[in-house]
Design a protein around this motif. Sequence first.
Motif, PDB file in Angstrom:
ATOM      1  N   LEU A  83       0.884  -1.159   0.000  1.00 13.28           N
ATOM      2  CA  LEU A  83       0.000   0.000   0.000  1.00 13.28           C
ATOM      3  C   LEU A  83       0.915   1.200   0.000  1.00 13.28           C
ATOM      4  CD1 LEU A  83      -2.935   1.004   0.261  1.00 13.28           C
ATOM      5  CD2 LEU A  83      -2.673   0.810   2.726  1.00 13.28           C
ATOM      6  N   LEU A  84       0.804   2.023  -1.024  1.00 10.17           N
ATOM      7  CA  LEU A  84       1.697   3.173  -1.083  1.00 10.17           C
ATOM      8  C   LEU A  84       0.923   4.428  -1.422  1.00 10.17           C
ATOM      9  CD1 LEU A  84       2.412   3.956  -4.307  1.00 10.17           C
ATOM     10  CD2 LEU A  84       3.632   1.835  -4.105  1.00 10.17           C
ATOM     11  N   ALA A  85       1.520   5.540  -1.078  1.00  7.74           N
ATOM     12  CA  ALA A  85       0.925   6.841  -1.372  1.00  7.74           C
ATOM     13  C   ALA A  85       1.849   7.596  -2.316  1.00  7.74           C
ATOM     14  CB  ALA A  85       0.737   7.640  -0.089  1.00  7.74           C
ATOM     15  N   LEU A  86       1.280   8.087  -3.407  1.00 10.84           N
ATOM     16  CA  LEU A  86       1.981   9.063  -4.235  1.00 10.84           C
ATOM     17  C   LEU A  86       1.639  10.410  -3.613  1.00 10.84           C
ATOM     18  CD1 LEU A  86       1.241   7.876  -7.906  1.00 10.84           C
ATOM     19  CD2 LEU A  86       3.043   7.129  -6.355  1.00 10.84           C
ATOM     20  N   THR A  87       2.649  11.153  -3.206  1.00 12.51           N
ATOM     21  CA  THR A  87       2.405  12.383  -2.452  1.00 12.51           C
ATOM     22  C   THR A  87       2.344  13.638  -3.309  1.00 12.51           C
ATOM     23  OG1 THR A  87       4.756  12.665  -1.971  1.00 12.51           O
ATOM     24  CG2 THR A  87       3.449  11.389  -0.375  1.00 12.51           C
ATOM     25  N   GLU A 141      -8.194   1.823   5.425  1.00  9.59           N
ATOM     26  CA  GLU A 141      -8.054   1.002   6.630  1.00  9.59           C
ATOM     27  C   GLU A 141      -8.331  -0.469   6.328  1.00  9.59           C
ATOM     28  OE1 GLU A 141      -6.578   0.584  10.223  1.00  9.59           O
ATOM     29  OE2 GLU A 141      -6.648   2.468   9.125  1.00  9.59           O
ATOM     30  N   ALA A 142      -9.322  -0.747   5.492  1.00  5.45           N
ATOM     31  CA  ALA A 142      -9.632  -2.138   5.120  1.00  5.45           C
ATOM     32  C   ALA A 142      -8.458  -2.772   4.374  1.00  5.45           C
ATOM     33  CB  ALA A 142     -10.893  -2.179   4.267  1.00  5.45           C
ATOM     34  N   GLN A 143      -7.806  -2.026   3.494  1.00  9.83           N
ATOM     35  CA  GLN A 143      -6.655  -2.553   2.760  1.00  9.83           C
ATOM     36  C   GLN A 143      -5.475  -2.814   3.697  1.00  9.83           C
ATOM     37  OE1 GLN A 143      -6.064  -3.542  -0.607  1.00  9.83           O
ATOM     38  NE2 GLN A 143      -8.287  -3.606  -0.393  1.00  9.83           N
TER      39      GLN A 143
END
Length: 157
Positions: A83-87, A141-143
């Motif tokens: 799970l990653l975020a592109l900021t 949150e589910a992921q």
Amino acid sequence: MEPLPERRSIRYAGYDYDMAGYYSLTLCAQGKAHLFGMLPPDAPLQLSALGETVVAELLALADHYPTIRLDTWVLMPNHVHLLLALTHNRAVSVSQLVGSFKSRCYQEWRRALLAAGHTAPPSCWQRNYYERIIRSPGELEAQRHYILDNPSRWNTM
């Protein structure tokens, strides 16, 4: 000569995958072989040499791409969930990041195999990857729970 049929894309049509946001990704080993290690019941993953490389490259993702943040991940015997975020918008695309990550893992593993006198297969990764665009805090949150609970479901599959 007939043209080859077009490959069917599994991406969400019309979505811009270089936009800031959260993405849940699953990358599978070639042939879904257990290349990354063994997962004994009630014990952590026992990493193979390739598994160690994958973990090292996961932890180095933000060094290669300062505009991403690795949120949650788990390495399994034949796949990795992350799970990653592109900021930042348009700093890097999901496909660019995945391609680079897979390439670095494979090249390091191949180098080690050849140095040990072994032959190297053409890849350690299944072509493509699975992705889910995260659209809400509840889905995020589910992921996270899905990823972190993955090892406990492994031996019941």
